[in-house]
Scaffold this motif. Structure first.
Motif, PDB file in Angstrom:
ATOM      1  N   ASP A 129      54.232  28.128  44.867  1.00 47.56           N
ATOM      2  CA  ASP A 129      53.415  29.318  45.110  1.00 47.56           C
ATOM      3  C   ASP A 129      53.097  29.478  46.596  1.00 47.56           C
ATOM      4  O   ASP A 129      53.087  30.579  47.127  1.00 47.56           O
ATOM      5  CB  ASP A 129      52.105  29.240  44.318  1.00 47.56           C
ATOM      6  CG  ASP A 129      52.326  29.578  42.846  1.00 47.56           C
ATOM      7  OD1 ASP A 129      53.245  30.373  42.561  1.00 47.56           O
ATOM      8  OD2 ASP A 129      51.598  29.047  41.997  1.00 47.56           O
ATOM      9  N   GLU A 130      52.837  28.338  47.250  1.00 49.25           N
ATOM     10  CA  GLU A 130      52.510  28.392  48.673  1.00 49.25           C
ATOM     11  C   GLU A 130      53.687  28.939  49.476  1.00 49.25           C
ATOM     12  O   GLU A 130      53.516  29.741  50.393  1.00 49.25           O
ATOM     13  CB  GLU A 130      52.143  26.996  49.198  1.00 49.25           C
ATOM     14  CG  GLU A 130      50.751  26.530  48.815  1.00 49.25           C
ATOM     15  CD  GLU A 130      50.677  26.008  47.381  1.00 49.25           C
ATOM     16  OE1 GLU A 130      51.755  25.736  46.795  1.00 49.25           O
ATOM     17  OE2 GLU A 130      49.561  25.884  46.851  1.00 49.25           O
ATOM     18  N   MET A 131      54.909  28.473  49.133  1.00 45.91           N
ATOM     19  CA  MET A 131      56.097  28.965  49.840  1.00 45.91           C
ATOM     20  C   MET A 131      56.258  30.471  49.674  1.00 45.91           C
ATOM     21  O   MET A 131      56.492  31.199  50.636  1.00 45.91           O
ATOM     22  CB  MET A 131      57.355  28.304  49.278  1.00 45.91           C
ATOM     23  CG  MET A 131      57.591  26.915  49.768  1.00 45.91           C
ATOM     24  SD  MET A 131      59.092  26.325  48.950  1.00 45.91           S
ATOM     25  CE  MET A 131      59.617  25.149  50.161  1.00 45.91           C
ATOM     26  N   CYS A 132      56.135  30.926  48.401  1.00 44.80           N
ATOM     27  CA  CYS A 132      56.307  32.358  48.129  1.00 44.80           C
ATOM     28  C   CYS A 132      55.316  33.177  48.946  1.00 44.80           C
ATOM     29  O   CYS A 132      55.690  34.134  49.626  1.00 44.80           O
ATOM     30  CB  CYS A 132      56.117  32.652  46.652  1.00 44.80           C
ATOM     31  SG  CYS A 132      57.336  31.848  45.604  1.00 44.80           S
ATOM     32  N   LEU A 133      54.050  32.761  48.905  1.00 48.13           N
ATOM     33  CA  LEU A 133      53.014  33.513  49.616  1.00 48.13           C
ATOM     34  C   LEU A 133      53.277  33.498  51.120  1.00 48.13           C
ATOM     35  O   LEU A 133      53.165  34.525  51.798  1.00 48.13           O
ATOM     36  CB  LEU A 133      51.630  32.929  49.306  1.00 48.13           C
ATOM     37  CG  LEU A 133      50.469  33.670  49.950  1.00 48.13           C
ATOM     38  CD1 LEU A 133      50.420  35.108  49.496  1.00 48.13           C
ATOM     39  CD2 LEU A 133      49.145  32.986  49.637  1.00 48.13           C
ATOM     40  N   ALA A 181      51.606  38.937  45.362  1.00 47.97           N
ATOM     41  CA  ALA A 181      52.059  37.557  45.193  1.00 47.97           C
ATOM     42  C   ALA A 181      51.102  36.775  44.294  1.00 47.97           C
ATOM     43  O   ALA A 181      51.529  36.020  43.408  1.00 47.97           O
ATOM     44  CB  ALA A 181      52.192  36.877  46.553  1.00 47.97           C
ATOM     45  N   LYS A 182      49.794  36.968  44.515  1.00 46.20           N
ATOM     46  CA  LYS A 182      48.807  36.247  43.715  1.00 46.20           C
ATOM     47  C   LYS A 182      48.895  36.652  42.237  1.00 46.20           C
ATOM     48  O   LYS A 182      48.878  35.790  41.356  1.00 46.20           O
ATOM     49  CB  LYS A 182      47.383  36.528  44.242  1.00 46.20           C
ATOM     50  CG  LYS A 182      47.107  35.906  45.604  1.00 46.20           C
ATOM     51  CD  LYS A 182      46.849  34.425  45.478  1.00 46.20           C
ATOM     52  CE  LYS A 182      46.450  33.824  46.832  1.00 46.20           C
ATOM     53  NZ  LYS A 182      46.505  32.363  46.833  1.00 46.20           N
ATOM     54  N   ILE A 183      49.010  37.969  41.993  1.00 39.26           N
ATOM     55  CA  ILE A 183      49.082  38.430  40.601  1.00 39.26           C
ATOM     56  C   ILE A 183      50.352  37.897  39.931  1.00 39.26           C
ATOM     57  O   ILE A 183      50.318  37.359  38.827  1.00 39.26           O
ATOM     58  CB  ILE A 183      49.050  39.974  40.532  1.00 39.26           C
ATOM     59  CG1 ILE A 183      47.673  40.482  40.964  1.00 39.26           C
ATOM     60  CG2 ILE A 183      49.373  40.460  39.117  1.00 39.26           C
ATOM     61  CD1 ILE A 183      47.574  41.986  41.035  1.00 39.26           C
TER      62      ILE A 183
END
Lengths: 188, 174
Positions: A129-133, A181-183
């Motif tokens: 998730d961190e990478m995507c964000l 991204a969060k959703i």
């Protein structure tokens, strides 16, 4: 992808020109376009060098480090899963600051370093998730002064008038990217 | 007020950088030269792609293909109130940085930077990035193939940015 797009642009132009009888105009446009690229580069060269020169002074004085501290709380908020003092968090902060200051030459290496650190922390072979964000943030524009754009607006009555609209648009776009991204991460 | 602020941003930054440089005892002239050389290298590096793309874009325009494409996409453009002159930029922006620079240059030349199209193009160019390039380079560097929802989120932001550019320009200048 750009290879296909470029090829398609050329082919479609030539075929359309054949049917609309504008082959001569297209040949002329090809020569002019090529020339224009050079005059555009030359006319921007001075301002770009001025800008990268000034930014190098800021970089060597350690301005990125100085301002990076200000971003720490933001990172904590955006990346709650990341240890705040990890080298990943540091690299993310530095990358974002370099982007804000418009130091493209410094931002990319710092961004790739952040990816490497995030890669070390991730648990599966998929993106974390961190990478995507982090990548989503980098696909938005954080730059404080869009210097190349302002240089290109040389013929304007007021080349700078777009700065504040650009800030508002950038901020809104970045916010939408982060929320999206969060959703999406929650839905998976 | 806002106008004055926009004009003051750059002198203020220069003032700040030079003052800071003095305080940190940076060898400022040497640093400036090193930085300017980076700028020169970047400009020279993107010149070949600018030549390729500006050639293709001028041909596309002169052949009449751009008119046809614009006419076909008119209903969608009207839906988001995007000036039709800016449509090519919306397609190119996420894909290629020098490609979008080439389109912005064409828009400035044809309509002027102070036209509605010129202003929308400016804000769009300044507030979005080359999404696919960034994605490829960043994930490619760590060899991650499954990027999950990144493309979706990034493109949602781009689409929003393009629509927002039109709103904001209309609110600010008209």
């Amino acid at each position: 992808m750009i290879n296909y797009i470029w090829g398609a642009l050329m082919l479609i132009s030539l075929v359309t020109a054949f049917f609309t009888g504008r082959l001569e105009a297209v040949t002329k446009a090809a020569m002019e376009g090529a020339g224009e690229a050079v005059s555009m580069s030359l006319s921007l060269l001075g301002v770009i060098c001025l800008w990268t020169g000034m930014m190098k002074i800021a970089e060597e004085g350690g301005l990125i480090n100085l301002f990076a501290k200000l971003l720490k709380p933001v990172i904590k908020f955006l990346f709650p899963g990341l240890p705040p003092n990890s080298s990943a968090a540091d690299a993310i902060v530095m990358n974002m600051m370099a982007n804000i200051l418009g130091m493209a030459n410094a931002a990319t290496p710092l961004g790739l370093k952040a990816m490497k650190e995030l890669d070390r922390l991730k648990k599966s072979s998929r993106a974390s998730d961190e990478m995507c964000l982090f990548v989503v943030i980098n696909t938005a524009s954080l730059q404080l002064i869009p210097s190349t754009l302002i240089a290109m607006r040389g013929g304007s009555q007021n080349a700078f008038e777009i700065i504040i609209p650009v800030w508002i648009a950038s901020f809104l776009t970045l916010t939408v990217g982060i929320i999206a991204a969060k959703i999406l991460s929650l839905r998976e | 007020m806002i106008n004055y602020f926009s004009i003051a941003v750059i002198p203020l930054m220069f003032f700040g950088i030079i003052t800071y440089g003095f305080m940190q005892r940076v060898k400022m002239f040497d640093s400036f030269l090193a930085g300017a050389k980076d700028g020169l290298e970047t400009s020279v590096r993107i010149l070949p792609s600018l030549v390729a793309l500006l050639t293709a874009i001028s041909m596309f325009k002169a052949s009449g293909a751009l008119d046809i494409l614009t006419r076909l996409s008119l209903p969608v453009l009207q839906l988001i109130k995007l000036p039709k002159e800016v449509a090519p930029l919306a397609f190119m922006r996420p894909i290629s940085g020098s490609g979008s620079l080439a389109i912005v240059e064409t828009i400035f030349k044809d309509y002027g930077p102070d036209s509605l199209a010129g202003r929308v193009a400016s804000v769009m160019m300044g507030s979005t990035e080359t999404t696919f390039y960034t994605l490829t380079v960043y994930f490619g560097s760590v060899n991650v193939k499954d990027t999950r929802y990144t493309v979706k989120a990034a493109l949602a932001a781009d689409l929003f940015g393009m629509i927002a550019s039109v709103w904001i320009v209309r609110m600010f200048f008209y």
